[in-house]
Design a protein around this motif. Structure first.
Motif, PDB file in Angstrom:
ATOM      1  N   PRO A  19       0.697  -1.204   0.000  1.00 28.43           N
ATOM      2  CA  PRO A  19      -0.016   0.055  -0.058  1.00 28.43           C
ATOM      3  C   PRO A  19       0.829   1.363   0.030  1.00 28.43           C
ATOM      4  O   PRO A  19       0.435   2.244  -0.354  1.00 28.43           O
ATOM      5  CB  PRO A  19      -0.746  -0.101   1.219  1.00 28.43           C
ATOM      6  N   ALA A  20       1.976   1.116   0.611  1.00 28.45           N
ATOM      7  CA  ALA A  20       2.871   2.471   0.512  1.00 28.45           C
ATOM      8  C   ALA A  20       3.250   2.671  -0.837  1.00 28.45           C
ATOM      9  O   ALA A  20       3.605   3.797  -1.242  1.00 28.45           O
ATOM     10  CB  ALA A  20       3.858   2.144   1.566  1.00 28.45           C
ATOM     11  N   PHE A  21       3.882   1.472  -1.537  1.00 24.07           N
ATOM     12  CA  PHE A  21       4.088   1.892  -2.900  1.00 24.07           C
ATOM     13  C   PHE A  21       3.066   2.264  -3.899  1.00 24.07           C
ATOM     14  O   PHE A  21       3.230   3.305  -4.764  1.00 24.07           O
ATOM     15  CB  PHE A  21       4.724   0.566  -3.581  1.00 24.07           C
ATOM     16  N   ARG A  36       9.842   3.015  -1.326  1.00 23.96           N
ATOM     17  CA  ARG A  36       8.720   2.859  -0.475  1.00 23.96           C
ATOM     18  C   ARG A  36       8.458   1.050  -0.419  1.00 23.96           C
ATOM     19  O   ARG A  36       7.630   0.711   0.378  1.00 23.96           O
ATOM     20  CB  ARG A  36       7.434   3.394  -0.596  1.00 23.96           C
ATOM     21  N   VAL A  37       9.046   0.601  -1.514  1.00 24.41           N
ATOM     22  CA  VAL A  37       8.584  -1.015  -1.450  1.00 24.41           C
ATOM     23  C   VAL A  37       9.541  -1.787  -0.916  1.00 24.41           C
ATOM     24  O   VAL A  37      10.663  -1.457  -0.800  1.00 24.41           O
ATOM     25  CB  VAL A  37       8.083  -1.448  -2.774  1.00 24.41           C
ATOM     26  N   ALA A  38       9.548  -3.109  -0.540  1.00 22.13           N
ATOM     27  CA  ALA A  38      10.227  -3.999   0.162  1.00 22.13           C
ATOM     28  C   ALA A  38      11.558  -4.284  -0.848  1.00 22.13           C
ATOM     29  O   ALA A  38      12.670  -4.196  -0.459  1.00 22.13           O
ATOM     30  CB  ALA A  38       9.648  -5.494   0.283  1.00 22.13           C
ATOM     31  N   MET A  62      12.959   4.311   4.147  1.00 20.23           N
ATOM     32  CA  MET A  62      13.063   3.035   5.155  1.00 20.23           C
ATOM     33  C   MET A  62      11.846   3.284   6.155  1.00 20.23           C
ATOM     34  O   MET A  62      11.394   2.309   6.637  1.00 20.23           O
ATOM     35  CB  MET A  62      14.371   3.056   5.823  1.00 20.23           C
ATOM     36  N   SER A  63      11.490   4.381   6.547  1.00 16.88           N
ATOM     37  CA  SER A  63      10.483   4.626   7.404  1.00 16.88           C
ATOM     38  C   SER A  63       8.994   4.265   7.086  1.00 16.88           C
ATOM     39  O   SER A  63       8.066   4.124   7.836  1.00 16.88           O
ATOM     40  CB  SER A  63      10.392   5.885   8.173  1.00 16.88           C
ATOM     41  N   GLN A  64       8.880   4.246   5.599  1.00 11.88           N
ATOM     42  CA  GLN A  64       7.530   4.338   5.247  1.00 11.88           C
ATOM     43  C   GLN A  64       6.959   2.637   4.875  1.00 11.88           C
ATOM     44  O   GLN A  64       7.341   2.136   3.778  1.00 11.88           O
ATOM     45  CB  GLN A  64       7.394   4.869   3.746  1.00 11.88           C
ATOM     46  N   CYS A  65       6.612   2.195   5.973  1.00 10.75           N
ATOM     47  CA  CYS A  65       6.019   0.847   5.928  1.00 10.75           C
ATOM     48  C   CYS A  65       4.919   0.525   6.886  1.00 10.75           C
ATOM     49  O   CYS A  65       5.128   1.224   8.076  1.00 10.75           O
ATOM     50  CB  CYS A  65       7.261  -0.217   6.350  1.00 10.75           C
ATOM     51  N   LEU A  66       3.911  -0.086   6.345  1.00 12.51           N
ATOM     52  CA  LEU A  66       2.819  -0.141   7.379  1.00 12.51           C
ATOM     53  C   LEU A  66       2.912  -1.544   8.088  1.00 12.51           C
ATOM     54  O   LEU A  66       2.050  -1.769   8.909  1.00 12.51           O
ATOM     55  CB  LEU A  66       1.379  -0.345   6.431  1.00 12.51           C
ATOM     56  N   LEU A  67       3.951  -2.238   7.943  1.00 16.33           N
ATOM     57  CA  LEU A  67       4.195  -3.594   8.330  1.00 16.33           C
ATOM     58  C   LEU A  67       2.766  -4.493   8.470  1.00 16.33           C
ATOM     59  O   LEU A  67       2.509  -5.259   9.310  1.00 16.33           O
ATOM     60  CB  LEU A  67       4.382  -3.242  10.076  1.00 16.33           C
ATOM     61  N   CYS A  68       2.247  -4.251   7.373  1.00 17.71           N
ATOM     62  CA  CYS A  68       1.027  -5.203   6.844  1.00 17.71           C
ATOM     63  C   CYS A  68       1.480  -6.448   6.425  1.00 17.71           C
ATOM     64  O   CYS A  68       0.649  -7.304   6.393  1.00 17.71           O
ATOM     65  CB  CYS A  68       0.423  -4.544   5.708  1.00 17.71           C
TER      66      CYS A  68
END
Length: 74
Positions: free
Chosen positions: A28-30, A38-40, A65-71
């Motif tokens: 979702p961040a990407f 923003r993607v893995a 590196m900080s833009q991750c929702l840990l989904c």
């Protein structure tokens, strides 16, 4: 008490990414900004570059590196 891991502790896992880009379709961040950092796959590339001394922890690096929702979708 557990020892805090460093980026070096993840070197093997970083090397396991085959860079296929499948994570892009589920992140979702990407999806919101369409920025590779923003993607893995992008974060893995950034972490690898940091380990190799090719980049430094500058503002853009830290933002990506900080833009991750840990989904866990990736």
């Amino acid at each position: 008490m557990a020892k805090l891991k460093t980026l070096e502790d993840y070197r093997e896992e970083i090397g396991q990414c085959v860079k296929c880009g499948c994570c892009r379709a589920h992140c979702p961040a990407f999806g919101a900004v369409k920025h590779e950092g923003r993607v893995a796959r992008g974060k893995i590339a950034l972490a690898d570059a940091l380990l190799k001394g090719e980049v430094e922890m500058e503002d853009r690096f830290l933002l990506d590196m900080s833009q991750c929702l840990l989904c866990g979708s990736c």
